[in-house]
Design a protein around this motif. Structure first.
Motif, PDB file in Angstrom:
ATOM      1  N   ILE A   1      38.330  31.951  24.390  1.00 29.46           N
ATOM      2  CA  ILE A   1      38.856  32.919  25.353  1.00 29.46           C
ATOM      3  C   ILE A   1      40.252  32.444  25.743  1.00 29.46           C
ATOM      4  N   GLU A   2      41.260  33.292  25.542  1.00 24.97           N
ATOM      5  CA  GLU A   2      42.632  32.958  25.958  1.00 24.97           C
ATOM      6  C   GLU A   2      42.949  33.688  27.255  1.00 24.97           C
ATOM      7  N   MET A   3      43.498  32.932  28.213  1.00 23.37           N
ATOM      8  CA  MET A   3      43.790  33.486  29.536  1.00 23.37           C
ATOM      9  C   MET A   3      45.282  33.360  29.800  1.00 23.37           C
ATOM     10  N   SER A   4      45.875  34.394  30.391  1.00 26.22           N
ATOM     11  CA  SER A   4      47.317  34.405  30.569  1.00 26.22           C
ATOM     12  C   SER A   4      47.686  34.551  32.043  1.00 26.22           C
ATOM     13  N   PHE A   5      48.409  33.573  32.588  1.00 28.95           N
ATOM     14  CA  PHE A   5      48.972  33.563  33.945  1.00 28.95           C
ATOM     15  C   PHE A   5      47.959  33.665  35.091  1.00 28.95           C
ATOM     16  N   ILE A   6      47.142  34.724  35.102  1.00 31.49           N
ATOM     17  CA  ILE A   6      46.078  34.781  36.114  1.00 31.49           C
ATOM     18  C   ILE A   6      44.756  34.814  35.357  1.00 31.49           C
ATOM     19  N   GLY A   7      43.919  33.829  35.630  1.00 27.35           N
ATOM     20  CA  GLY A   7      42.677  33.716  34.862  1.00 27.35           C
ATOM     21  C   GLY A   7      41.589  34.635  35.383  1.00 27.35           C
ATOM     22  N   PRO A   8      40.544  34.846  34.593  1.00 26.93           N
ATOM     23  CA  PRO A   8      39.426  35.714  34.967  1.00 26.93           C
ATOM     24  C   PRO A   8      38.361  34.964  35.778  1.00 26.93           C
ATOM     25  N   THR A   9      37.371  35.698  36.250  1.00 27.39           N
ATOM     26  CA  THR A   9      36.156  35.099  36.795  1.00 27.39           C
ATOM     27  C   THR A   9      35.017  35.497  35.865  1.00 27.39           C
ATOM     28  N   ILE A  10      34.210  34.505  35.489  1.00 31.80           N
ATOM     29  CA  ILE A  10      33.212  34.718  34.441  1.00 31.80           C
ATOM     30  C   ILE A  10      31.843  34.265  34.924  1.00 31.80           C
ATOM     31  N   LYS A  11      30.834  35.109  34.697  1.00 32.54           N
ATOM     32  CA  LYS A  11      29.456  34.731  35.022  1.00 32.54           C
ATOM     33  C   LYS A  11      28.713  34.382  33.743  1.00 32.54           C
ATOM     34  N   PHE A  12      27.981  33.252  33.776  1.00 33.24           N
ATOM     35  CA  PHE A  12      27.199  32.825  32.612  1.00 33.24           C
ATOM     36  C   PHE A  12      25.764  33.294  32.779  1.00 33.24           C
ATOM     37  N   HIS A  13      25.253  34.022  31.807  1.00 34.56           N
ATOM     38  CA  HIS A  13      23.873  34.502  31.874  1.00 34.56           C
ATOM     39  C   HIS A  13      22.883  33.522  31.260  1.00 34.56           C
ATOM     40  N   GLN A  14      23.390  32.458  30.593  1.00 36.00           N
ATOM     41  CA  GLN A  14      22.535  31.398  30.049  1.00 36.00           C
ATOM     42  C   GLN A  14      23.277  30.068  30.191  1.00 36.00           C
ATOM     43  N   HIS A  15      22.557  28.955  29.989  1.00 33.36           N
ATOM     44  CA  HIS A  15      23.207  27.641  29.967  1.00 33.36           C
ATOM     45  C   HIS A  15      24.222  27.586  28.830  1.00 33.36           C
ATOM     46  N   ALA A  16      25.269  26.803  29.039  1.00 32.61           N
ATOM     47  CA  ALA A  16      26.271  26.629  27.980  1.00 32.61           C
ATOM     48  C   ALA A  16      27.045  25.350  28.227  1.00 32.61           C
ATOM     49  N   ILE A  17      27.716  24.870  27.186  1.00 36.27           N
ATOM     50  CA  ILE A  17      28.653  23.755  27.346  1.00 36.27           C
ATOM     51  C   ILE A  17      30.034  24.279  26.952  1.00 36.27           C
ATOM     52  N   ILE A  18      30.989  24.055  27.834  1.00 34.05           N
ATOM     53  CA  ILE A  18      32.326  24.625  27.632  1.00 34.05           C
ATOM     54  C   ILE A  18      33.385  23.523  27.734  1.00 34.05           C
ATOM     55  N   ALA A  19      34.620  23.874  27.345  1.00 34.41           N
ATOM     56  CA  ALA A  19      35.779  23.011  27.598  1.00 34.41           C
ATOM     57  C   ALA A  19      36.972  23.904  27.885  1.00 34.41           C
ATOM     58  N   ILE A  20      37.829  23.424  28.807  1.00 33.83           N
ATOM     59  CA  ILE A  20      39.004  24.198  29.205  1.00 33.83           C
ATOM     60  C   ILE A  20      40.257  23.353  28.951  1.00 33.83           C
ATOM     61  N   THR A  21      41.251  23.970  28.307  1.00 31.81           N
ATOM     62  CA  THR A  21      42.513  23.264  28.030  1.00 31.81           C
ATOM     63  C   THR A  21      43.694  24.200  28.313  1.00 31.81           C
ATOM     64  N   GLY A  22      44.906  23.675  28.096  1.00 32.34           N
ATOM     65  CA  GLY A  22      46.108  24.497  28.252  1.00 32.34           C
ATOM     66  C   GLY A  22      46.656  24.429  29.659  1.00 32.34           C
ATOM     67  N   GLY A  23      47.336  25.503  30.083  1.00 30.00           N
ATOM     68  CA  GLY A  23      47.909  25.561  31.425  1.00 30.00           C
ATOM     69  C   GLY A  23      46.822  25.420  32.482  1.00 30.00           C
ATOM     70  N   ASN A  24      47.165  24.775  33.597  1.00 31.38           N
ATOM     71  CA  ASN A  24      46.169  24.515  34.644  1.00 31.38           C
ATOM     72  C   ASN A  24      45.958  25.742  35.536  1.00 31.38           C
ATOM     73  N   MET A  25      44.797  26.365  35.422  1.00 31.17           N
ATOM     74  CA  MET A  25      44.479  27.565  36.201  1.00 31.17           C
ATOM     75  C   MET A  25      43.492  27.264  37.327  1.00 31.17           C
ATOM     76  N   SER A  26      43.450  26.019  37.781  1.00 23.74           N
ATOM     77  CA  SER A  26      42.587  25.602  38.905  1.00 23.74           C
ATOM     78  C   SER A  26      41.149  26.095  38.725  1.00 23.74           C
ATOM     79  N   ALA A  27      40.573  25.776  37.581  1.00 24.30           N
ATOM     80  CA  ALA A  27      39.214  26.248  37.298  1.00 24.30           C
ATOM     81  C   ALA A  27      38.228  25.667  38.307  1.00 24.30           C
ATOM     82  N   ASN A  28      37.321  26.497  38.801  1.00 23.86           N
ATOM     83  CA  ASN A  28      36.238  25.983  39.630  1.00 23.86           C
ATOM     84  C   ASN A  28      34.930  26.651  39.250  1.00 23.86           C
TER      85      ASN A  28
END
Lengths: 226, 321
Positions: free
Chosen positions: B54-81
């Protein structure tokens, strides 16, 4: 003939321009693409740009391959198709046809006749998916692009820009003078044929009425849903 | 297994290695703007480097996970929480069913990436899972992601091992502490222009920049003589000069052919740097040779392989459920 390394993974070959170099370029493209280390060869009016994996073959070797291929006698016949494309030149679709008529001092009938008379060659596709660059337009119709491009040109619009004519396969911004519209879908998106037209194909336009346009549009929709 | 877009962000899309082999039909190659960051996100979750992200530009999205997953986030810092708690960049992270992952406005660079372990499970269009540009298609590849879109992914997984490891943040210094120099090769029409001025001028990317192209602002580049170009191939990194003399760098969604002359071509290893330029950020251009650029590319490839081996070893010792 000029060979330039234009990026780490691309070499461009430029020919002296002749208006009929298209068939030769397409034949060279087809031969080059048979080689496994070549990703793709993209044809322009007088160029062929070869994309390859620079980690697998050096630029020096690649240039030799391109030179050897381009010097071979191109006997391979291009299996181009001839497409008959219906166009409604009515002013509701041909939003700039009045401008072309005025600019060229031609009647509507004359513009339509001049545009639908020739057999056009598809030199290459570019600008947007499926957008054909056609050669063979009657230069009486040559009209400069609009000063300010439109933000949205409807799908199927047929336009003129300088001495060229083309069709917008999908709705997009554009500065061409729009003289009509076709109901035919130019983007079937099938893996073996992503676009209706391919380089080396030929086109003839034939005029249709608004009623015929709507009928054909309905048939196209049913065809595409299946 | 799906994730759902709750807020769409500015321009969130799906990108894999791109649509190769269809430029002759007028299709853009597409693919990530910052290929290095996208590959790192995949490597961190032990995916193939070219798996769709998933590529995010300038303002990132909000995403709901419907199942368990393992993720990684890189690139510009979008203050992920995750569920309102900040999560780090550049390391694998466990996400549980019903978790909410929120991104905000980017603080460094312009593009962020999220990879999901196992990859996305969406049908390819013409050999690629990258969003199709300038053609009317249906489904999640039709354009930017919108509220309510659900994106299937391949494997739901979790582990009881701690995932307290990642890759060095210094790999992303090109985003955090960008250098001023962008390297380029001579373009096919290099000698049409006053190239000294091109290198001496300080440039900035204007706000009119997107996945198709970055418009540069600076002292306009003059043509030495009036020549017209016949349309020919263009590619990611081509530096075109339109009649107003303000260059445009074609980016990942750039068109496959163009009629403006090209003074240069940004070298492959610096495309990530260009992609992460922020509007108004100053830079200069410096010419190198194609041979030098290929040496840089090969050493970049070796770096990627080394990091990939490190992550593969880490994953070798982790038990997944």
């Amino acid at each position: 003939m000029l060979l330039q390394s234009i990026s780490e993974n691309a070499i461009m070959m430029t020919l002296p321009y002749t208006p009929d170099s298209s068939a030769y370029l397409i034949a060279v493209k087809q031969q080059l693409e048979n080689q496994s280390f070549i990703v793709e060869a993209v044809v322009g009016y007088r160029t062929i740009t070869v994309y390859f994996d620079p980690l697998r073959i050096s630029h020096q070797k690649m240039k030799k391959v391109i030179t050897a291929t381009s010097e071979q006698k191109q006997t391979e016949k291009i299996n181009g198709r001839l497409h008959h494309i219906p166009v409604c030149y009515d002013k509701t679709f041909g939003i700039d046809i009045a401008h072309v008529m005025k600019n060229k001092k031609l009647s509507w009938q004359k513009v339509v006749a001049l545009h639908s008379n020739p057999t056009y060659n598809v030199s290459f596709l570019g600008f947007s998916p499926g957008f054909p660059f056609l050669t063979g337009m009657d230069q009486t119709l040559a009209t400069p692009r609009k000063d300010k491009p439109r933000l949205e040109v409807p799908q199927g619009s047929v336009g003129i820009a300088g001495g060229q004519t083309g069709i917008y396969p999908s709705t997009s911004p554009g500065g061409w003078q729009i003289i009509g519209r076709t109901p035919v879908n130019l983007l079937p998106l099938a893996d073996d044929r992503p676009t209706l037209l391919a380089p080396g194909d030929q086109i003839r336009f034939y005029p249709i009425t608004k009623i015929e346009f709507e009928q054909l549009q309905k048939e196209e929709r049913i065809k595409n849903d299946n | 297994m799906t994730i759902e877009i709750i807020e769409e962000g500015l321009h969130t899309t799906i990108q894999d290695q791109g649509r190769l082999g269809y430029q002759s039909y007028g299709f853009s190659v597409s693919g990530p703007m910052d290929e290095f960051a996208a590959k790192m996100a995949n490597i961190l979750v032990n995916n193939d480097t070219d798996e769709a992200v998933i590529e995010m530009s300038f303002i990132g999205p909000t995403i709901k996970f419907h199942q368990h997953a393992i993720i990684a986030i890189t690139g510009g810092n979008m203050s992920a929480n995750l569920n309102d708690r900040p999560i780090p960049l550049a390391q694998p992270i466990q996400v549980k069913k019903d978790d909410i992952l929120q991104f905000r406005t980017v603080k460094t660079g312009g593009f962020g990436y999220m990879a999901i372990k196992g990859g996305l499970d969406i049908p390819e269009i013409l050999g690629s899972q990258s969003t199709v540009v300038r053609a009317d298609v249906e489904g999640v590849l039709r354009g930017k992601l919108a509220v309510g879109d659900t994106i299937p992914f391949s494997h739901s997984c979790h582990t009881e091992n701690q995932l307290h490891w990642g890759i060095s943040h210094s790999l992303f210094n090109y985003i955090e502490q960008p250098e001023e120099v962008i390297r380029y090769l001579e373009g096919p029409q290099y000698d049409w222009f006053d190239s000294d001025r091109f290198e001496q001028t300080g440039w900035i990317a204007s706000t009119q920049s997107n996945r198709m192209g970055y418009r540069l602002e600076g002292t306009p580049i003059k043509k030495r003589k009036d020549q017209q170009l016949l349309t020919e191939a263009t590619t990611f990194g081509s530096i075109q000069v339109p009649p107003n003399g303000q260059p445009i760098i074609l980016m990942a969604d750039g068109q496959p052919t163009g009629g403006y002359p090209k003074i240069g071509q940004v070298v492959r290893v610096d495309l990530s740097k260009v992609s992460q330029l922020r509007p108004g950020q100053p830079f200069r251009l410096q010419k190198i040779t194609a041979d030098e650029a290929i040496v840089l590319l090969k050493s970049r490839e070796r770096l990627i392989r080394t990091i990939q081996r490190f992550c593969q070893e880490k994953w070798g010792g982790i038990k997944l459920w």
